[in-house]
Design a protein around this motif. Structure first.
Motif: not given
Length: 1504
Positions: A1246, A1250, A1343, A1347
Motif C-alpha cells: 500500500i 499512501i 494507510m 498517511s
C-alpha cells in the motif's frame, strides 16, 4: 438652579438589574418592582449593567401600577399604558425674558425659528443656554420632530444635555440602525450646534482624521480634517463606526479627548482653551502664533457611535479610549412607543397589522436577552439575529400604499429569517410556528397590487437595450418587479438576492425601465475601499490634486439608479461609509463636499436666503436628487451552521446589513417559464428542440437535489447557460454527431475537471433524462481549415476575415499544426465568436490554450491586446496604468480599455492567478458592456449612449468611451484545485462566458503533433513517449501523482531530440523529469512508468554526477562556416559518449559515520552519517553504505554504474551491518524481527496508495499558507492605488505581504477532523478467507495512520471500532496517535484479535450514530468534520434496513458522513450502495482503490 423648577419633574428612564427574590412566587398584587419568571419574581434595581435588549423592554418611565406580564399581547398593552404617565418636555426660552416659546408639552416649532439668540433649551429639569451658531450651514435640520419624538428618545437627549453641560464626550452604544446617529443629529439641532461627521472603516488613516495633504498651486498644503476643524471651531464631532477602525488609528484622539491637545503634521499644536487663554495673557498673540499654538474651543465635544462588541462583530474598544468617554446604551423605543409612532405615521393602516409586525420584531430582540430567555413571556426557544426595528417605519408606509400586501411577505423583506437563522433540525419550523401564532400566513402569495403596479408603470416605459438584456415577462420575474416597485414607492432601497445566472440583472433592467431611471452599475469587490466607493484622488494637468466623484456619488447627484453589484463581495466595513446615505440621504465626502436630502437642502437654503448655485459653488453643499435610488444585488448567504462550522465566516447578511435594505428574492422559475425564456433566444421563439428540453430537465433536477454535490453542479447550468446552449444548437446544429446534448452539458459544467464523484453524478443525471454520450465506435469526420481573402472556414463553420488595419502588427502569428483535435476546438471557438460571446478556456498547463486562441485570431486577422494576471494584480492595474511625469500623475489606458475602444480581442491570461475580487470587475463589461474606470471615464455601449447620453458637453463626451461592437474577451485559466492553487474564476464568472475545457490531445492527435515537431525521429520513439505521457496523466487524474504532465513537455522532448540527435533519449527525458529527482516516491513512480515503455531516464544526480554523452567538455569558439563543416562531417565538436570507470579500491569498509550536530547537508565522501551521494556511510543516494538514513536534507543519487562498482565483500559487510541495525531498532521499540516482517507485509503493497493520499493532504497544506496584501503601511512596496498620496508626501502609502489576520468575530482557523469507524465484528474474521475483508480493514487503517503522519496540524484523526460486543471500541484516540511502527502494528493486532474472539452481532448503525454525534458535539473545535465507516455489506443478516443507515448518514449536515463497504457476498455491497443517497456509499473490494474514494470524499471541501 433650574429655570423650570416646578413646571416639570425629571423622569429618568428606569434601567434595571435582575436578581432572584427569595419570597414565594405567589403574589396577588405584586409590586411594580417585580417581574414574574418561571423561577419566581425578580427584584428590579436601578443599575445600568444590563444588555441593551433588556433595557428595550423596561425603558419606559415607571408607573404607580403593577407591572405583571402574562403574555406578549398583555406586555404590549402595558407599554401602551405608559403613554399616559408623566413625560419629559422640551422647552425653549428667550434668555432675555425667560419666556416660554411654547406652552405645549412638546414644542411644535424648531429652536431656530422665530427666536432671538441666546436661547435656553430645557429637557425636563435640565437646561442649557444656546448661542447663535457661527455657520448655520453646519447645523443639522429636520431631525428633531416634536410631534413624534418619544419619551425614550427624550430621555437620551436629556442625558446628552447633561454630559454637554459637564463638558464630557459621549459614546452612544447600541444595536445597528440609524437611531444613534439621528439622536446625535437631533441633539445638535436642538442646541444649534455645528457638526463635523466622519464615518470610520478599516481603511481610515490618521490623515483622514487630522490633516490631509493636497497639492494646491504646485505646493503641498495641509488641509484640516473633521477632528481638527471641530476642535478649532467648537463643533460637535460625530464619529460613527468606532468598532470598524483598526486599533492603531483611534489612539491618536486620546490626548485630544483627555487634555484637548493634539500635535498636527503642519507643525501647529492644539491646546485646551483655558490654557491657551492663560498663555495669551502672559505672552501675547504674536508669541503664540510664533509657537504655532491653536486654541481648542471650549464648546468642542465628541459624540462617538458604536456597536456593543463582541455581541456584534467588530474590534473591541481600546481601554484608554473607552475611559475618556461617558457611555450611554441607546436602546430602541419601547414596544408601546413604537406602535404609537407607527399609528401616527400611517393612521390608515389597521392597528392589528402594525401590532403583529411590531410585536414579532420586539420578540426577536428579546430572544437574545439572557434575562428574558427563561421568562414565561419569551416565545422563543432559540436565539435569533437582531431585528432591524427602524425598518418598521418604512414597512408601515408600505402597508399604507399597498393595503393588500401580505404581512408575511413584508416581514421577510425586512427580516429574511430563513437565510440568517441557524440551520438546525427544527429551527425554521420553530420560527414558522411562532410567526403563525403572531398572525402571519407563511403561505401568502404576492399581493395583487404589485401586479397592478407593473401595469401602471409599463405605460410609456422604454425597454432596455435588447442586445444586452433580453427581458421575458414571465410570471415569477414580473412578481419580483412588482414587489420592487412597491418598495420604490416608499423610497426604501432594495437588495435583490439570487443565485448566479438567476436573472437579477435583467430584473433590475426591467425595473429601471419602468421607473424611467438610468442605471449606474457599480461593481463591488473584496478590497474595495471607502475612497473607491465615494471619491478617488486624481491630479489636474498642472499637478494640483483633486477629488473625483465615484459613480455612486454621481448617481446621487443626478438621480440615477445605483446598482451595487456584489453586496456579498465587499467588506462590511467599507459599506459603513454609505450607511448615512441609505438611512438619511446625507453624505460627507473626502473633499469636504456635503450632500443633503432635497427637503433639508431646500429648508436650509430658504432659511439662509441662498440659491442652489450659491449653496453649491460657495459652500460645497449639494442636494441629493429625489429620484436617486439604490438597488444592490447579492447571492444568498451560505447556511449558518448551528455549531459554527467553517462556512460561517462567509456569512455577510449581518444585523447591520439588515438595517439598510428591503430584501427581495428571485424565485425559482417554473419549467414552462424557463423554457419560454430559453426559447426566446432562438429564432423559432416557440417550440424547443427535444434535446434542449432534456438539458433543461437535467439542470432542474440538479438544482432541486438535496445533495450538495449535485447542487454545486447546477450553478453551471443557469438559465443564461441554457439559453446559450439552445442558441448554439439552433445556429450550428450537431455536426456529424460530435457536439450533442451530452457534450454540451459536459462542456458547460467542465466535467473533464470535476472530481470523479461529481462527474459520475452529472453523467447519471443526464442518462436518467435521456441524454446519451456520443458513441465511441463512430469516428470523427475529418475537419479542414480553409480560407479565402474574405472568408475563413473551419469544418462546417464560416466567418468573415477582418480587413487589414493600422494595427496589423497586433495580429498574432504562431507555429501551429492542424491536428484534428485542435481543429475541432477551433471550430467550436469560432462558433461562439460568431454568436458574439466572450470565451473562457480552462485547462491544465501546456495543453495549448494560448496557441489555440492566437491561431484563431491569426486566421481571422483580428488584432489582439494581451494582459497576464497574477496574484498582485489590482483592479486599477486591470483598467488603468498610472505613472508620474514631471510631478503629475497621469493615467494610460490598459490593454483591456484599448481593446474595448478599438474593437480588438483582449487575451486575459492566467485569470485564475488574480484574486477573484479583481476579476469580478469584468462582470459588468461582459454582462452589460459597461465599465467605470478609476479616472472617472466609463465604457458604454453605443445603444446606451443613444438612450441616455445625449446633448453632452465636450468635457462630458470625453468621459465616455464607446464600446466597439466587435470587442471580445478571451479569458484563459488553469483548472481549479491542486496543484495550480489558483482562484476558481469559473465558479465566480464562468456563467458570463462560453466555456471550453481544453484537454491534452488524444493519443492519435498527440502522435500527429509529435510527428510534425519531429518528422525525422523514429515513430516508435514518439509512440513510446506519447503512451508514457498518457499513463502519467491518468495517474495525475487518479491522484497517484500531483503533477499533470502536459503535451508541452512531450513536445519539448521531441524538439531536443531533433536539434541534438547525438544526445541519448534519457538526456532529453531528464529535461522534464529532473524536477522530481528529490522526491523518492514520485521518482520511483515516474521511473516505473517510463521503464514500462523502455524510456530510461538517468539514474539520478550526484552534484550532476551524470556522465555526458560528449565525454570531456570544453568551450570552443569558431566561425559559423567552421561549425557547418563539422556538422556536415557528422562530428559535432568531436564528442562521443563515454563512461567513467570506478575501481573497487575506492570503497572502504562500511560504517555508520560521524553525526553532525548542526544537521548540515553533506554530499559525497565517506565521513558523515546521514549524508547523500557518498560511499560507505549510512545515508541516502550513495553506494556501499550499511543502511539508509534520512537526515532531512536534499538527496543526491549516484548512478547505477557507481553502485555496480561496489565490491561483493563490501556489499556483504553492509548487509550484515544493516541487519544488526534493524534488530537493534526493533529492540528499541520492542519489536521483533518477525514483527518487522509482518508490518512490512502490510505496508509494502500500500505504499503507492499512501503516497497518493499524502498528495491530497499536501495540497490542503499548500493552500492554507497563502498570504495577503496588507495596505496602509509605512514601509514595503508602493501601493498602486496611493501614488498620488505618495507624491504629496503621505506616509501610509505602502503595502506588505503578510499572513492575513482573521476579521473580528470570524471563527478561528482549526484543523479538519476525520473519525474512522471500522468493522471488527466476527463476520470480518469469518469471511476474511473468502474476500480478505479483515485484511483490507487493517490495510486501510494502516494507510490512514501512515498517511496522516506530519499533517496533525491540518487534519486530525481517530479510529473507533464496532462489533457484537460494543459500538464504540477505542482504537486510536484523537490525542494519542501511534508514534512508530510498533505501536501501529499493535493496533492492527488488537483489531485482528478482537474480530477473532468477539461475540457475533452487528452494531453498524449504533456505531455510525455515535460517531456522528460525538464529532458533531465538538464541531466548533474543527474546521470540517468527516465520519467514514468501513464495514462489510452483511447488513441484511442482522435485519438492518439501508434507509435507516441513510437517515443516520444525513443526520447532521455539519458532519460529512460516508459508508465504504470493503466486504461483500455476491453483489451485496453494490445493491446496498444503490439504496444509499448518492455519494454516501462506496464499494471498495481492493485496498488500492481506497485513496481514490477518500479523494472523492475530500475533494469537494478541500481542493475546491
Amino acid at each position: 438652579m433650574s429655570l423650570l423648577t416646578n413646571s416639570s419633574r425629571l423622569v429618568t428612564n428606569s434601567v434595571v438589574k435582575f436578581r432572584l427574590h427569595l419570597r414565594p412566587t405567589t403574589c396577588r398584587n405584586p409590586s411594580p418592582n417585580y417581574i414574574q419568571s418561571k423561577k419566581g419574581y425578580k427584584t428590579l434595581s436601578t443599575h445600568r449593567h444590563l444588555p441593551f435588549k433588556t433595557r428595550t423592554l423596561l425603558s419606559a418611565p415607571p408607573t404607580s401600577g403593577s407591572v405583571h406580564f402574562h403574555s406578549l399581547s398583555s406586555l404590549s398593552q402595558k407599554f401602551k399604558n405608559f403613554q399616559n404617565q408623566e413625560k419629559l418636555w422640551v422647552r425653549f426660552f428667550s434668555a432675555s425674558s425667560l419666556r416660554l416659546s411654547s406652552k405645549d408639552s412638546k414644542l411644535s416649532t424648531s429652536p431656530q425659528a422665530d427666536a432671538e439668540y441666546p436661547l435656553v433649551v430645557a429637557i425636563g429639569s435640565v437646561s442649557k443656554e444656546v448661542t447663535q451658531p457661527k455657520n448655520p450651514l453646519f447645523v443639522p435640520n429636520k431631525y428633531y420632530d416634536p410631534a413624534t419624538t418619544s419619551q425614550t428618545e427624550l430621555g437620551h437627549l436629556q442625558w446628552m444635555l447633561k454630559k454637554d453641560l459637564l463638558g464630557q464626550d459621549m459614546f452612544l452604544i447600541g444595536p445597528p440602525g440609524p437611531m444613534r446617529r439621528r439622536l446625535a443629529m437631533a441633539f445638535a439641532e436642538l442646541t444649534s450646534r455645528e457638526i463635523e461627521y466622519i464615518s470610520l472603516s478599516r481603511d481610515t488613516t490618521e490623515s483622514d482624521m487630522k490633516q490631509r495633504r493636497e497639492v494646491i498651486l504646485k505646493t503641498a498644503t495641509y488641509i484640516d480634517q473633521s477632528a481638527v476643524r471641530a476642535a478649532t471651531e467648537g463643533r460637535l464631532l460625530i464619529i460613527e463606526g468606532i468598532e470598524k477602525a483598526e486599533r492603531n488609528v483611534l489612539p491618536l484622539l486620546n490626548n485630544l479627548l483627555e487634555n484637548r491637545e493634539m500635535h498636527l503634521e503642519d507643525g501647529r499644536h492644539l491646546i485646551a482653551g483655558d490654557r491657551y487663554d492663560k498663555l495669551l495673557k502672559e505672552h501675547g498673540q504674536t508669541v503664540l502664533d510664533k509657537w504655532k499654538l491653536v486654541k481648542v474651543d471650549e464648546n468642542f465635544r465628541v459624540i462617538a457611535l458604536g456597536l456593543p462588541v463582541p455581541f456584534f462583530k467588530g474590534n473591541p474598544l481600546d481601554p484608554p479610549l473607552r475611559s475618556r468617554f461617558q457611555g450611554r446604551s441607546i436602546v430602541p423605543l419601547t414596544a408601546g412607543e413604537m406602535l404609537s409612532k407607527l399609528k401616527t405615521l400611517t393612521p390608515s393602516v389597521p392597528e392589528e397589522k402594525l401590532a403583529s409586525l411590531s410585536n414579532f420584531g420586539y420578540s426577536v430582540v428579546w430572544s437574545n436577552d439572557p434575562d428574558f430567555r427563561d421568562s414565561e413571556q419569551n416565545p422563543w426557544t432559540i436565539t435569533l439575529p437582531h431585528f432591524p426595528l427602524d425598518s418598521l417605519y418604512d414597512a408601515s408606509r408600505l402597508m399604507s400604499v399597498a393595503p393588500d400586501i401580505s404581512l408575511y411577505r413584508l416581514l421577510v423583506r425586512l427580516y429574511p429569517y430563513d437565510l440568517i437563522v441557524e440551520k438546525d433540525e427544527g429551527q425554521l419550523k420553530a420560527v414558522d410556528d411562532t410567526l403563525t401564532s403572531f398572525g402571519f400566513n407563511i403561505s401568502d402569495s404576492p399581493s395583487k397590487s404589485s401586479g397592478k403596479l407593473v401595469e401602471k408603470y409599463t405605460t410609456g416605459s422604454s425597454p432596455p437595450p435588447s442586445e444586452y438584456f433580453r427581458y421575458i415577462p414571465v410570471a415569477s420575474h414580473e412578481s419580483v418587479v412588482g414587489e420592487l416597485l412597491e418598495s420604490y414607492q416608499v423610497k426604501r432601497d432594495i437588495c435583490l438576492l439570487g443565485e448566479r445566472g438567476s436573472g437579477k440583472s435583467v430584473i433590475l433592467s426591467r425595473f429601471a425601465s419602468l421607473i424611467g431611471a438610468k442605471i449606474e452599475p457599480i461593481v463591488l469587490y473584496k478590497d474595495m475601499t471607502a475612497r473607491d466607493l465615494l471619491q478617488q484622488r486624481a491630479t489636474k494637468r498642472d499637478g494640483d490634486t483633486v477629488w473625483r466623484n465615484a459613480p455612486l456619488v454621481s448617481a446621487a447627484l443626478e438621480g440615477k439608479l445605483a446598482v451595487l453589484d456584489g453586496l456579498d463581495q465587499v467588506h462590511s466595513s467599507t459599506l459603513a461609509v454609505i450607511f448615512r446615505l441609505v438611512h438619511d440621504r446625507e453624505l460627507q465626502l473626502h473633499d469636504g463636499t456635503r450632500l443633503l436630502r432635497k427637503d433639508r437642502f431646500d429648508a436650509l437654503a430658504a432659511k439662509l436666503s441662498l440659491s442652489a448655485e450659491e449653496m453649491a459653488s460657495t459652500h460645497g453643499i449639494y442636494p441629493i436628487h429625489p429620484d436617486f435610488f439604490i438597488a444592490a444585488t447579492a447571492t444568498p448567504p451560505p447556511p449558518k451552521s448551528a455549531s459554527g462550522g467553517g462556512k460561517e465566516k462567509k456569512a455577510w447578511l449581518t444585523p447591520e446589513m439588515l438595517s439598510l435594505f428591503f430584501y427581495h428574492r428571485v424565485p425559482r422559475l417554473s419549467v414552462g417559464e424557463e423554457e419560454e425564456i430559453v426559447s426566446s433566444f432562438c429564432s423559432s421563439r416557440g417550440e424547443l428542440a427535444p434535446e434542449t428540453r432534456k438539458i433543461i430537465a437535467t439542470a432542474r433536477q440538479l438544482r432541486e437535489s438535496k445533495e450538495s454535490s449535485k447542487k454545486s453542479l447546477s450553478s453551471s447550468l443557469s438559465t443564461r447557460q441554457l439559453a446559450r446552449i439552445a442558441r448554439r444548437t439552433e445556429l450550428f446544429g450537431v455536426a456529424d454527431g460530435e457536439l450533442g446534448p451530452f457534450e454540451e452539458v459536459s462542456r458547460a459544467c467542465l466535467s473533464r475537471f470535476l472530481p470523479p464523484l461529481n462527474k459520475e453524478e452529472l453523467e447519471n443525471t443526464m442518462l436518467k433524462n435521456g441524454i446519451l454520450p456520443r458513441s465511441g465506435s463512430s469516428p470523427f469526420a475529418e475537419k479542414k481549415v480553409t480560407s479565402s481573402p474574405t472568408e475563413l472556414t473551419i469544418g462546417l463553420t464560416s466567418a468573415p476575415i477582418w480587413p487589414d488595419t493600422e494595427h496589423k502588427s497586433k495580429v498574432p502569428h504562431v507555429l501551429f499544426y492542424d491536428i484534428q483535435q485542435h481543429v475541432r476546438v477551433l471550430e467550436e471557438l469560432l462558433q461562439d465568436y460568431l454568436m458574439g460571446e466572450h470565451l473562457l478556456l480552462v485547462g491544465n498547463q501546456g495543453v495549448g490554450k494560448n496557441k489555440l486562441v492566437d491561431q484563431l485570431l491569426y486566421l481571422l486577422n483580428r488584432p489582439r491586446e494581451y494582459i497576464q494576471l497574477h496574484r498582485d494584480t489590482t483592479v486599477q492595474a486591470l483598467t488603468l496604468q498610472q505613472k508620474v511625469v514631471d510631478g503629475v500623475v497621469i493615467t494610460e489606458d490598459s490593454p483591456l480599455v484599448r481593446a474595448a475602444r478599438e474593437g480588438h480581442v483582449i487575451i486575459i491570461d492566467e485569470a485564475d492567478k488574480a484574486p477573484t475580487h479583481v476579476t469580478c470587475i469584468l462582470k459588468t463589461l461582459a454582462e452589460s458592456g459597461e465599465m467605470v474606470l478609476s479616472d472617472g471615464r466609463r465604457i458604454v455601449p453605443q445603444s446606451i449612449i443613444d438612450l441616455h447620453y445625449q446633448n453632452l458637453t465636450a468635457e462630458e463626451s470625453n468621459a465616455i468611451i464607446p464600446l466597439h461592437p466587435d470587442f471580445r474577451m478571451f479569458v484563459l485559466a488553469n483548472r481549479p484545485g491542486f496543484p495550480f492553487l489558483g482562484n476558481d474564476f469559473y465558479s465566480v464568472l464562468g456563467d458570463l462566458f462560453s466555456v471550453h475545457a481544453i484537454d491534452n490531445p488524444s493519443f492519435e492527435s498527440e502522435m500527429e503533433l509529435l510527428k510534425n515537431y519531429g518528422p525525422d525521429i523514429d515513430p516508435a520513439y514518439l509512440e513510446r513517449i506519447a503512451k508514457a505521457f498518457g499513463d502519467l496523466r491518468k495517474m495525475a487524474d487518479d491522484g497517484t501523482i500531483n503533477y499533470p504532465y502536459s503535451t508541452r513537455e512531450a513536445v519539448n522532448i521531441v524538439k531536443h531530440l531533433r536539434k541534438f540527435p547525438s544526445d541519448s533519449l534519457s538526456e532529453a527525458i531528464d529535461n522534464v523529469f529532473d524536477f522530481d529527482v528529490y522526491n523518492a516516491e514520485l521518482r520511483q513512480t515516474v521511473k516505473d512508468t517510463l521503464h514500462k515503455y523502455n524510456l530510461k531516464p538517468s539514474d539520478g544526480v550526484l552534484l550532476r554526477n551524470r556522465t555526458s554523452g560528449d565525454g570531456n567538455l570544453s568551450v570552443q569558439r569558431m566561425s559559423v562556416a567552421d561549425l557547418q563543416k563539422l556538422q556536415r562531417a557528422g562530428d559535432m565538436m568531436g564528442m562521443k559518449p563515454s563512461e567513467k570507470n570506478f575501481q573497487s579500491g575506492d570503497f572502504k569498509d562500511p560504517k555508520f559515520g560521524k553525526v553532525d550536530p548542526t544537521g548540515a547537508a553533506h554530499v559525497g565522501g565517506n565521513t558523515w552519517a546521514g549524508g547523500s551521494g557518498g560511499m560507505g556511510t549510512a545515508g541516502l543516494g550513495g553506494a556501499g553504505g550499511p543502511f539508509r538514513l534520512d537526515s532531512g536534507n536534499p538527496v543526491f543519487q549516484v548512478s547505477d554504474q557507481v553502485k555496480e562498482a561496489v565490491p561483493p565483500e563490501v556489499r556483504k559487510m553492509a548487509r550484515e551491518m544493516a541487519r544488526k541495525a534493524f534488530e537493534e531498532k526493533l529492540k528499541e521499540i520492542k519489536m521483533s524481527k518477525y514483527e518487522g516482517n509482518v508490518y512490512e507485509e502490510f505496508l509494502g503493497p500500500i505504499r503507492p496508495q499512501i503516497q497518493a493520499l499524502r498528495v491530497i493532504l499536501t495540497s490542503l497544506q499548500a493552500k492554507a499558507k497563502e498570504r495577503k496584501w496588507v495596505r496602509h503601511q509605512t514601509s514595503g512596496e508602493l501601493d498602486d492605488s496611493k501614488i498620488i498620496e505618495g507624491v504629496i508626501g503621505e506616509k501610509n502609502v505602502y503595502k506588505l505581504r503578510k499572513d492575513e489576520e482573521p476579521e473580528p468575530g470570524d471563527p478561528q482557523q482549526k484543523p479538519k477532523r476525520l473519525k474512522l469507524v471500522v468493522d471488527v465484528s466476527g463476520s470480518m474474521y469469518r469471511f476474511n478467507g473468502y474476500d480478505r475483508r479483515l485484511d483490507r480493514v487493517l490495510e486501510s487503517c494502516l494507510m490512514v495512520m501512515e498517511s496522516f503522519k506530519g499533517f496533525e496540524d491540518i487534519f486530525q484523526y481517530e479510529i473507533v471500532g464496532h462489533s457484537g460486543d460494543d459500538f464504540k471500541l477505542p482504537i486510536v484516540a484523537l490525542a494519542d496517535t501511534p508514534k512508530d511502527n510498533k505501536e501501529r502494528l499493535d493496533i492492527m493486532r488488537i483489531m485482528h484479535l478482537h474480530a477473532q474472539f468477539c461475540s457475533s452481532g452487528d452494531n453498524t448503525l449504533e456505531a455510525t450514530q455515535e460517531a456522528i454525534k460525538s464529532v458533531g458535539s465538538d464541531i466548533d473545535e474543527c474546521d470540517e468534520a468527516f465520519v467514514i465507516v468501513l464495514s462489510d455489506a452483511n447488513l441484511e443478516r442482522y435485519g438492518i434496513n439501508p434507509k435507516e443507515l441513510a437517515k443516520i448518514l444525513n443526520h447532521n449536515p455539519d458532519v460529512k458522513a460516508f459508508s465504504v463497504f470493503i466486504g461483500s457476498l455476491g453483489d451485496q455491497a453494490q445493491r446496498l450502495t444503490e439504496q444509499l443517497p448518492p455519494g454516501k456509499g462506496y464499494v471498495c473490494l481492493d485496498t488500492t482503490q481506497l485513496p481514490k474514494i477518500l479523494q472523492r470524499i475530500f475533494t469537494q471541501s478541500i481542493l475546491h
